[in-house]
Design an enzyme around this catalytic site. Structure first.
Site, short mmCIF file in Angstrom:
data_model
loop_
_atom_site.label_atom_id
_atom_site.label_comp_id
_atom_site.label_asym_id
_atom_site.label_seq_id
_atom_site.Cartn_x
_atom_site.Cartn_y
_atom_site.Cartn_z
N GLY A 146 3.86 6.37 -0.48
CA GLY A 146 4.41 6.06 -1.68
C GLY A 146 4.78 4.30 -1.56
O GLY A 146 4.24 3.81 -0.58
N SER B 44 0.87 -1.28 0.06
CA SER B 44 -0.01 -0.14 -0.04
C SER B 44 0.91 1.26 0.10
O SER B 44 1.86 1.15 0.42
CB SER B 44 -0.80 -0.11 1.13
OG SER B 44 -1.48 1.28 1.40
N HIS B 45 0.41 2.25 -0.43
CA HIS B 45 1.11 3.65 -0.27
C HIS B 45 1.28 3.94 1.14
O HIS B 45 2.27 4.75 1.35
CB HIS B 45 0.24 4.65 -1.14
CG HIS B 45 0.44 4.83 -2.46
ND1 HIS B 45 0.04 3.72 -3.26
CD2 HIS B 45 0.76 5.73 -3.38
CE1 HIS B 45 0.30 3.84 -4.52
NE2 HIS B 45 0.80 5.26 -4.48
N SER B 46 0.15 3.52 2.16
CA SER B 46 0.50 3.90 3.31
C SER B 46 0.85 2.88 4.21
O SER B 46 0.20 1.61 4.24
CB SER B 46 -0.96 4.22 3.88
OG SER B 46 -1.09 4.15 5.28
#
Lengths: 133, 104
Positions: A50, A15-17
């Site tokens: 990211g 995940s981006h997070s």
């Protein structure tokens, strides 16, 4: 992760997070158990939102299973960076890693559920992708 | 059933059915669905569930399909199983529902 069964398909959450990735992994562990090799990665190299290829490669390594690895991703870069990471794997491993077209949280839980029953990589991917079917 | 299994299927070709009431608070939501499919996958028998005696039947080994049933607390879950270990499979399914998936 030492109790994971080498027979079961590994699950990688991208995940981006990092919080989402870790939270999704927590859900998998609590709902499905520890029979499935599992790893998560999230955030860019500077700790912001990211994804990064090195982190994804490391997660694939951590969750590696002879049965293969299913990668669950969220948006855009998570998918392209995951595909890039797969491209960078040794040839004999490349064919045993798939990026699933499924929602990251739900897909991870379903993929792990399928994997915990000893299903093949293809079956794990198919089951996760049922969400969009 | 394929011909290769005909001798075994002879005894078990008639599906076994039974039902149980969902007692856990939230019904067949995510966590119970996962437990149910994990349990179902331990058996070779074909295992299906439904909210009514005459279906529509859902593959109990598919976590996504089981969650889509959205069976609430108090609903009666009907099971239909067919296969060599069908009896044990049915008993395991019923036990799981009776125990409220361990979360009552």
């Amino acid at each position: 992760m030492s109790s994971a069964n080498a027979r079961n398909v590994g699950i990688v959450i991208v995940s981006h997070s990092p919080k989402i990735a870790e939270g999704a992994a927590d859900m998998v562990r609590q709902m499905v158990g520890s029979a499935v090799p599992l790893a998560w990665t999230g955030g860019d190299v500077d700790g912001g939102l990211g994804t990064n290829v090195a982190g994804i490669l490391e997660a694939i390594e951590t969750a590696w299973s002879p049965a293969g690895v299913a990668v669950l991703v969220d948006l855009g870069g998570a998918e392209t960076n995951s595909e890039m990471a797969v491209e960078m794997l040794a040839e004999d491993r490349r064919a045993r890693v798939v990026v699933c077209n499924a929602p990251v949280v739900e897909g991870a839980v379903i993929a792990a559920t399928e994997s915990s029953g000893g299903s093949s990589l293809a079956a794990v991917k198919r089951s996760a992708e049922e969400f969009y079917a | 059933m394929h011909d290769a299994h005909a001798s075994r299927a002879g005894e078990t070709s008639v599906p076994l059915t039974a039902s149980a009431v969902l007692v856990n608070k939230v019904g067949l939501h995510a966590r119970p669905s996962v437990k149910l499919t994990q349990c179902a996958k331990k058996f070779v028998a074909k295992i299906e569930l439904a909210l009514a005696e005459d279906g529509p039947w859902t593959d109990a080994k598919s976590p996504v399909k089981v969650m889509r049933v959205k069976a609430p607390q108090g609903a009666t879950l009907h099971f239909r199983v067919a296969g060599a270990d069908g009896e044990a499979a049915l008993a395991a399914m019923l036990a799981l529902v009776h125990d409220g998936f361990g979360e009552v």
